[in-house]
Design an enzyme around this catalytic site. Structure first.
Site, mmCIF file in Angstrom:
data_model
loop_
_atom_site.group_PDB
_atom_site.id
_atom_site.type_symbol
_atom_site.label_atom_id
_atom_site.label_comp_id
_atom_site.label_asym_id
_atom_site.label_seq_id
_atom_site.Cartn_x
_atom_site.Cartn_y
_atom_site.Cartn_z
ATOM 1 N N CYS A 1 -36.061 13.760 -33.265
ATOM 2 C CA CYS A 1 -35.499 14.678 -32.902
ATOM 3 C C CYS A 1 -36.737 14.951 -32.382
ATOM 4 O O CYS A 1 -38.550 14.429 -32.262
ATOM 5 C CB CYS A 1 -36.015 15.780 -33.685
ATOM 6 S SG CYS A 1 -35.796 17.254 -32.590
ATOM 7 N N CYS B 1 -2.523 5.417 -0.182
ATOM 8 C CA CYS B 1 -3.226 5.484 1.193
ATOM 9 C C CYS B 1 -2.727 7.274 0.734
ATOM 10 O O CYS B 1 -1.973 7.815 1.446
ATOM 11 C CB CYS B 1 -3.304 5.111 2.459
ATOM 12 S SG CYS B 1 -4.779 5.746 3.094
ATOM 13 N N THR C 1 -6.927 5.946 -3.995
ATOM 14 C CA THR C 1 -7.601 6.897 -4.008
ATOM 15 C C THR C 1 -6.803 8.687 -4.229
ATOM 16 O O THR C 1 -6.254 8.344 -4.396
ATOM 17 C CB THR C 1 -8.399 7.645 -2.753
ATOM 18 O OG1 THR C 1 -7.625 6.999 -1.684
ATOM 19 C CG2 THR C 1 -9.365 5.677 -2.414
ATOM 20 N N ASN D 1 0.774 -1.341 -0.077
ATOM 21 C CA ASN D 1 -0.251 0.405 0.034
ATOM 22 C C ASN D 1 0.927 1.352 -0.361
ATOM 23 O O ASN D 1 1.173 1.857 0.624
ATOM 24 C CB ASN D 1 -0.679 0.119 1.133
ATOM 25 C CG ASN D 1 -1.752 1.257 1.230
ATOM 26 O OD1 ASN D 1 -1.935 2.086 0.984
ATOM 27 N ND2 ASN D 1 -3.239 0.758 1.989
#
Lengths: 431, 454
Positions: A351, A142, A209, A139
């Site tokens: 349309c 983060c 993130t 990781n």
């Protein structure tokens, strides 16, 4: 779940065999046995366990999630300020061991995080590897809380540190596949990707993130989520970040790195189509979090069914058959053909006279759609070809499917790029 | 669509049944429902719904405001075009106006619930209370008399007050509101909405209501011409048109039936009461459905032409069918026999012959307890002295001027558009602006077409 025969969703991701390409990303849905069992029963091929660190476990804040809603009031993204697993390491490891025995055909990847010390990374990696995981994910992404302690994105944003930590873990666990999880909060995603390769990673997980503030509570005058009157930046995820993730995966793939490391793609994936797009851009598998948090594990049913049908319709027998097929078509702007021309064409029979194409073009683009009054009453919207630059905006705002077509102009001209364009001053200077 | 409680034959409706039948026809949207519905709007440019609205409310604009959590802004946007937007949201035949024109009919096979969203927004403004949202201009020193406190008179009053004039409204009834108060089905205007709306409207200030004052009885038009700088006639059509057949005195006026119900509240009808309603407009439906809602055993609408020619919209027809009202077409009474409470309608069937409606010559008797006539209204028999009338309505020019100087007219008593509340509101608004232009032009000495103040 998937009743159709034909394409096989089974795949290999960094040498790890998976019954399908759908894994749950390291997050609350994968933080304990009871969740993961339910996920496996629902049909997920694997999980990346909620990130583990050395004891003592972290302490989390309340509240944890902020929301970004779309025009229809539903979340298009959430952000979180939650930290890594706040349960003791040993409990997590014992649960992983049990699950590995009970679900031998499913994948569990151990996500780990440590400070920049060799012993910290190596001892944690060995403990988690010994629980029986099929791989480790580091990781480095983060973007909140942990980075303030020198972990997470604090490492991911420093390529030399990420390379070093990766090398330590690879040295510790030998042949066990190691994934480096990348933060998107960098200027050039190729730099941390190359650092991971240099450190010996077999795979990349991206994106983590995006640094964010989900919104401002205008009553309390504080960012959301609000913790006792204050807030902090968090990690943004969900369908809104998918375009950012697609770009970063594509950049890595088109620079050849997807051939040397497997990509486990993450970022706003919630449907079979999302997964197919990432695979087309070179991903070997995908990870899902936000969609499962918002709608539950059951979403994997249609992801598997829809992807199988898509593959059958295109005669793809396996994931590998279409993996990376779109990569070659992702090019620099300078390689685009400037002689290619399309014009909007509005089908009058379809349309509904809402006027959205007109006002979008009039106020937002090139004033290329005229309103005419029909002899029978009602309105007709007419594209002024000389003004239309083929931008697609009218097609995007039209509420009727297939009412506005973008028709190529057959001008018979050969491909012409900017570097070769007669109006390019640098080319002219060179002549 | 509302489900009416219809008791079994021989069973009384009961208080709870009455209360349920006269509750709100369309319960208000919750904020979640409103937000969801608002999302369905395409935010059209030069939107057909706006064109279809006689008051040209900025419908995509107000729905956009609802969508973005600004119901008060939405409500004020509506009210700036139509100060009686609350009544129109409840009583307009939206399916032939805004919702009929809604583009979403083409994309999704259903219209955005514009009426319900409008009510949501206007209710928000009215429930907020506090200061009236529209300011008055500086006092013009002019005084205007209005005759009639119905939609046209009230809309004129509000607009003219906003332009700085001082207003006195004369109205023959006990309460203001005109047909909003006395002429609409009670379940369309639940919770005394007409009076709450008048109170809100008066919040602008500068408007005095004088109720129970009838033109021609308590004062004359020349009194008003003498005492005021301008007069606006919003008389409505007070006189029932009448059936014009022998025994017509046995028929009750349907509007009178509705008005009595509004005055005294709904009361259970004797069990088994049979009621026939003559006519094909929304008033016929309002009377028939309310009769059914009060427990009438059988309610029959008799209309001399076919379904397509009915003034009542398809939605109103469905509401009636839903309440167990029977609709009969191509039939009309030729005579009413018997005595009050024991009536025989002598009916003949009708047909079109060479473009004319004719009797087929057939005759049949139809026994009922009560007959309600809903065959239209006309100007009160006491027409103000000296005013020109054309085709049964007060004659006006394009600026709402009558044949008399500084006497204007609008609403149902003139021919302007459809006989709808929303048209009356537009008449009142436009007439007020027109009279304001004339008043200011006279002051400036630049002639009638001069200075405009909008």
């Amino acid at each position: 779940m998937n009743n159709i025969s034909g394409p096989d969703l089974a795949c290999s991701i960094a040498g790890i065999e998976s019954v399908n390409p759908f894994w749950l990303a390291s997050a609350p849905p994968t933080d304990k046995k009871i969740n993961v069992e339910r996920a496996f029963r629902a049909g997920w091929g694997g999980v990346v366990w909620k990130t583990l660190g050395e004891d003592p476990p972290v302490v989390n804040a309340t509240s944890r999630y902020g929301v970004h809603r779309g025009m229809n009031g539903r979340p298009i993204g959430i952000n979180n300020i939650e930290l890594i697993s706040d349960r003791p390491l040993d409990i997590n490891l014992r649960e992983i061991e049990k699950l590995r025995r009970q679900w031998p055909d499913r994948v569990i990847i151990g996500s780990i995080m440590a400070v920049m010390e060799e012993e910290a990374w190596k001892s944690l990696a060995i403990k988690v590897a010994n629980a029986g995981v099929q791989g480790l994910e580091l990781n480095f992404g983060c973007p909140h809380g942990m980075c303030e302690r020198g972990m997470g994105s604090a490492i991911g944003q420093a390529p030399a540190l990420a390379e070093q930590a990766t090398r330590w873990v690879v040295e510790a666990v030998g042949t066990l596949p190691v994934f480096s999880k990348l933060t998107p909060n960098v200027a050039d995603i190729l730099i941390p990707a190359e650092a991971a390769l240099a450190g010996g990673a077999r795979g990349l997980s991206l994106i983590n993130t995006v640094n964010s503030i989900a919104g401002v509570d205008l009553d309390r005058m504080a960012p959301m989520p609000v913790v006792d009157g204050q807030g902090s930046h968090g990690g943004y995820c969900g369908e809104a970040v998918k375009p950012i993730a697609l770009h970063m995966v594509a950049e890595i793939a088109r620079h050849g790195l997807a051939d040397r490391m497997a990509i486990s793609a993450i970022g706003g994936i919630g449907s079979w189509r999302d997964a197919a797009e990432f695979i087309a851009l070179g991903a070997s598998g995908v990870q899902v979090c936000t969609a499962a948090m918002l709608y539950g594990f059951r979403i994997v049913e249609d992801m598997a069914d829809g992807l199988s049908r898509f593959m059958r319709d295109r005669n793809y027998r396996g994931i590998a058959d279409f993996r990376g097929l779109a990569v070659r078509n992702v090019v620099d702007w300078n390689d685009l053909n400037l002689n290619y021309d399309v014009k909007a064409f509005i089908r009058e029979d379809k349309c509904v006279e809402c006027g959205r194409c007109h006002i979008a073009c009039e106020d937002g683009s090139h004033q290329a759609i005229r309103i005419e009054t029909k002899p029978s009453g009602g309105k007709r919207f007419v594209v002024i070809d000389d003004e239309c630059v083929g931008c697609n905006l009218c097609q995007h705002v039209c509420p009727v499917a297939d009412c506005i077509e973008m028709r190529p102009v057959e001008n018979g001209l050969p491909k012409l790029t900017w570097p070769a364009h007669p109006k390019n001053p640098r080319r002219m200077a060179a002549e | 669509m509302k489900r009416f409680i219809v008791p079994e034959p021989g069973v009384a409706i009961g208080e709870s049944g009455l209360a349920a039948n006269f509750s709100d026809l369309h319960p208000p949207l919750t904020s979640v429902q409103a937000a969801t519905e608002a999302f369905a709007c395409l935010f059209c440019y030069e939107a057909p719904c706006v064109t279809a609205c006689p008051t040209a409310i900025d419908i995509p604009g107000f729905i956009h405001s609802i969508r973005h959590g600004n119901p008060l802004g939405a409500g004020e946007r509506i009210l700036s075009a139509n100060i009686l937007g609350g009544t129109c949201a409840r009583a307009c035949p939206t399916e032939i106006l805004c919702e009929g024109a809604c583009v979403v009919n083409d994309t999704e096979g259903r219209a955005v619930k514009i009426g319900q969203l409008q009510r949501f927004a206007v209710d928000a403004v009215m429930e907020r209370g506090g200061a009236h949202p529209f300011p008055r201009a500086a006092d013009s020193g002019r005084r205007i008399a209005i005759v009639g406190a119905g939609p046209a008179g009230l809309a004129f009053a509000h607009c003219a007050a906003m332009l700085g004039h001082r207003i006195v409204v004369y109205d023959a009834q006990e309460k203001p509101g005109g047909l909003n108060e006395y002429g609409l089905a009670a379940y369309k205007m639940a919770d005394d909405f007409a009076q709450r709306e008048v109170a809100f409207l008066l919040g602008i200030g500068g408007i005095e209501l004088r109720q129970g004052r009838r033109l021609g009885r308590d004062f004359s038009l020349s009194d008003l011409q003498r005492d005021y700088d301008g007069v606006f006639l919003a008389l409505g059509l007070e006189q029932p048109a009448g059936l014009g057949i022998p025994g017509e005195a046995l028929a009750e006026d349907a509007l009178g039936f509705i008005a009595a119900l509004r005055r005294g509240g709904p009361k259970a009808l004797p069990v088994g009461t049979r009621i026939a309603v003559i006519g094909g407009g929304n008033t016929a439906i309002d009377a028939a459905v309310q009769a059914r809602a009060m427990g009438a055993g059988a309610v029959d609408i008799l209309y001399r032409r076919g379904r397509d020619a009915m003034g009542a919209t398809p939605w109103e027809q469905e509401l009636a069918a839903n309440a167990g009202v029977h609709l009969h077409f191509w039939t009309r009474p030729v005579e009413i026999l018997g005595t009050s409470g024991a009536i025989t309608l002598r009916l003949t069937d009708t047909q079109m012959v060479d473009g004319r409606l004719e009797s087929t010559g057939s005759i049949r008797d139809f026994p009922v307890d009560r007959v309600l006539a809903a065959v239209g209204q006309r100007l009160h028999e006491v027409i103000p002295e000296g005013i020109a009338v054309e085709n049964g309505r007060i004659r006006i020019d394009a600026e709402f001027r009558t044949s008399l100087p500084m006497v204007f007219a609008g609403g149902d008593c003139v021919t302007s558009g459809a006989d709808l509340t929303v048209q009356a509101v537009e008449d009142g608004k436009r007439a007020a602006r027109a009279m304001d232009r004339d008043l200011r032009a006279a002051t400036n000495g630049t002639g009638r077409q001069g200075d405009s103040h909008e």
